[in-house]
Design a protein around this motif. Structure first.
Motif, PDB file in Angstrom:
ATOM      1  N   ARG A 110       5.886   5.837  -7.511  1.00 37.98           N
ATOM      2  CA  ARG A 110       5.220   4.304  -6.727  1.00 37.98           C
ATOM      3  C   ARG A 110       4.095   4.902  -5.848  1.00 37.98           C
ATOM      4  N   VAL A 111       3.312   4.039  -6.224  1.00 37.49           N
ATOM      5  CA  VAL A 111       1.849   2.794  -6.125  1.00 37.49           C
ATOM      6  C   VAL A 111       1.847   2.898  -4.389  1.00 37.49           C
ATOM      7  N   LEU A 112       1.301   3.250  -3.985  1.00 36.25           N
ATOM      8  CA  LEU A 112       0.586   3.674  -2.406  1.00 36.25           C
ATOM      9  C   LEU A 112      -0.695   3.188  -2.100  1.00 36.25           C
ATOM     10  N   GLY A 113      -1.563   2.274  -1.718  1.00 33.30           N
ATOM     11  CA  GLY A 113      -2.895   1.880  -1.438  1.00 33.30           C
ATOM     12  C   GLY A 113      -3.647   3.130  -0.570  1.00 33.30           C
ATOM     13  N   PRO A 114      -4.776   2.775  -0.370  1.00 34.76           N
ATOM     14  CA  PRO A 114      -5.635   3.883   0.557  1.00 34.76           C
ATOM     15  C   PRO A 114      -4.768   3.476   1.779  1.00 34.76           C
ATOM     16  N   ARG A 115      -4.750   1.790   2.420  1.00 37.02           N
ATOM     17  CA  ARG A 115      -4.987   1.394   3.133  1.00 37.02           C
ATOM     18  C   ARG A 115      -3.177   2.397   3.924  1.00 37.02           C
ATOM     19  N   GLU A 116      -2.060   1.772   2.896  1.00 41.07           N
ATOM     20  CA  GLU A 116      -0.921   2.371   3.461  1.00 41.07           C
ATOM     21  C   GLU A 116      -0.837   3.991   3.291  1.00 41.07           C
ATOM     22  N   LEU A 117      -1.119   4.858   2.568  1.00 41.56           N
ATOM     23  CA  LEU A 117      -1.462   5.962   2.945  1.00 41.56           C
ATOM     24  C   LEU A 117      -2.033   6.372   3.865  1.00 41.56           C
ATOM     25  N   VAL A 144       8.568   9.797  -5.001  1.00 46.40           N
ATOM     26  CA  VAL A 144       8.673   9.595  -3.832  1.00 46.40           C
ATOM     27  C   VAL A 144       9.029   8.443  -3.920  1.00 46.40           C
ATOM     28  N   HIS A 145       9.352   7.810  -3.945  1.00 47.55           N
ATOM     29  CA  HIS A 145       9.431   5.896  -4.085  1.00 47.55           C
ATOM     30  C   HIS A 145      10.356   5.404  -2.476  1.00 47.55           C
ATOM     31  N   ASP A 146      11.372   5.862  -2.073  1.00 46.86           N
ATOM     32  CA  ASP A 146      11.649   4.778  -0.646  1.00 46.86           C
ATOM     33  C   ASP A 146      10.651   4.838   0.386  1.00 46.86           C
ATOM     34  N   ASN A 147      10.606   3.912   1.043  1.00 54.02           N
ATOM     35  CA  ASN A 147       9.623   3.884   2.447  1.00 54.02           C
ATOM     36  C   ASN A 147      10.144   5.515   3.050  1.00 54.02           C
ATOM     37  N   ALA A 148      11.568   5.542   3.783  1.00 50.68           N
ATOM     38  CA  ALA A 148      11.959   6.137   4.888  1.00 50.68           C
ATOM     39  C   ALA A 148      11.248   7.432   4.074  1.00 50.68           C
ATOM     40  N   ASP A 149      11.528   8.258   2.374  1.00 49.46           N
ATOM     41  CA  ASP A 149      11.660   8.877   1.987  1.00 49.46           C
ATOM     42  C   ASP A 149       9.742   9.526   2.190  1.00 49.46           C
ATOM     43  N   ASP A 160       5.962  -3.397 -11.535  1.00 52.43           N
ATOM     44  CA  ASP A 160       6.624  -3.785 -10.481  1.00 52.43           C
ATOM     45  C   ASP A 160       6.159  -4.125  -8.985  1.00 52.43           C
ATOM     46  N   LEU A 161       5.799  -5.249  -8.710  1.00 56.85           N
ATOM     47  CA  LEU A 161       4.553  -5.789  -8.007  1.00 56.85           C
ATOM     48  C   LEU A 161       6.191  -4.844  -5.942  1.00 56.85           C
ATOM     49  N   ARG A 162       6.903  -5.498  -6.241  1.00 52.59           N
ATOM     50  CA  ARG A 162       7.680  -5.918  -5.181  1.00 52.59           C
ATOM     51  C   ARG A 162       7.906  -4.130  -4.969  1.00 52.59           C
ATOM     52  N   THR A 163       8.180  -3.219  -6.082  1.00 54.19           N
ATOM     53  CA  THR A 163       8.359  -2.031  -5.271  1.00 54.19           C
ATOM     54  C   THR A 163       7.863  -0.666  -5.448  1.00 54.19           C
ATOM     55  N   GLN A 164       6.330  -1.972  -6.033  1.00 55.93           N
ATOM     56  CA  GLN A 164       5.233  -1.091  -6.251  1.00 55.93           C
ATOM     57  C   GLN A 164       5.504   0.185  -6.945  1.00 55.93           C
ATOM     58  N   ASP A 213      13.370  20.736  -1.593  1.00 55.17           N
ATOM     59  CA  ASP A 213      12.513  19.115  -1.287  1.00 55.17           C
ATOM     60  C   ASP A 213      11.433  19.073  -0.861  1.00 55.17           C
ATOM     61  N   MET A 214      10.052  18.091  -0.755  1.00 58.91           N
ATOM     62  CA  MET A 214       9.009  18.117   0.525  1.00 58.91           C
ATOM     63  C   MET A 214       9.748  17.039   1.160  1.00 58.91           C
ATOM     64  N   ARG A 215      10.659  16.620   0.659  1.00 59.81           N
ATOM     65  CA  ARG A 215      11.118  15.740   2.368  1.00 59.81           C
ATOM     66  C   ARG A 215      11.831  15.697   3.130  1.00 59.81           C
TER      67      ARG A 215
END
Length: 249
Positions: A206-213, A121-126, A179-183, A98-100
């Motif tokens: 899960r979509v992470l924008g460039p700045r989030e990444l 990997v959907h959750d922020n903590a993960d 789903d905008l809330r959960t991305q 598991d890469m987490r």
């Protein structure tokens, strides 16, 4: 693997025809250029690299090409994909993990995470844990190359496309929900093969924008060097980007 890891692997397998039939995935993705793009980015930023770890190696398709140049190890959560990689590409070192949370106890010159693996990997903590895994396998100047969606696809009305596979021709109807809330971008596919067989997929990414990444990378000690657009080829994958970062500790 823990019971939670096993349950997650089984959930992913049930959601995606490619995971239940790895050979089909290989045949549909035969012309993918992920490995060549990855090598170009490595040549640009870390030409002296010799060792490489692939997190989310899947069937080993990309890893096989990368192993022509690098000393490689591949990690994937799904035992079925790892088993397929071992049987069809016996020269590769592919392992279940598991890469987490996985810890191999050593570092590599290059870390890659391709095929939208991070998007599962959907959750922020993960997501944070995954970047900590990258850091745990990095030494000074280790290069990280990851490919993931950076913007959603929205197409509530199904779009049809023809696909040639090892099972013959198929028509695939694809729709997307955002789903905008959960991305979370959900892709639903309805496969109809010439044989009459039909399959349904429901794939959540899960979509992470460039700045989030960039922020996740910075928090784990990586300095982002560039983010490069990727032209996706429907219906197999959506548009994404390659994020390239260097570990500073």
């Amino acid at each position: 693997m823990s019971s939670l890891d096993i349950a997650e692997a089984e959930r992913l397998e049930a959601s995606n025809l490619f995971y239940r039939d790895p050979a089909l995935y290989d045949s549909v993705q035969a012309d993918s250029d992920s490995a060549s793009v990855c090598r170009e980015l490595i040549d640009r930023h870390c030409p002296a690299a010799r060792t490489l770890l692939d997190f989310g190696c899947g069937t080993g398709r990309d890893l096989e090409l990368l192993a022509q140049r690098f000393d490689c190890i591949g990690i994937d959560l799904q035992p079925g994909l790892v088993d397929y990689a071992r049987r069809t590409r016996p020269g590769l070192d592919c392992r279940v993990g598991d890469m987490r949370t996985v810890r191999l106890g050593h570092t590599a010159d290059v870390l890659v995470c391709l095929g939208n693996s991070l998007a599962y990997v959907h959750d922020n903590a993960d997501v944070q844990s995954t970047f900590q895994t990258f850091a745990a396998h990095a030494h000074s100047n280790t290069l990280l190359v990851l490919c993931s969606p950076v913007a959603p696809i929205e197409s509530p009305s199904p779009q049809q496309a023809g696909v040639e596979t090892r099972l013959g021709s198929a028509t695939v109807a694809i729709s997307y929900e955002w789903d905008l809330r959960t991305q979370i971008n959900t892709m639903r596919r309805h496969w109809v093969f010439d044989s009459g067989e039909e399959y349904h997929d429901s794939i959540r990414r899960r979509v992470l924008g460039p700045r989030e990444l960039e922020l996740y990378a910075l928090s784990a000690g990586f300095n982002v060097l560039e983010i490069v657009n990727e032209a996706g080829a429907l219906p197999v994958s959506g548009p994404g980007a390659y994020t390239v970062a260097r570990y500073q500790g």
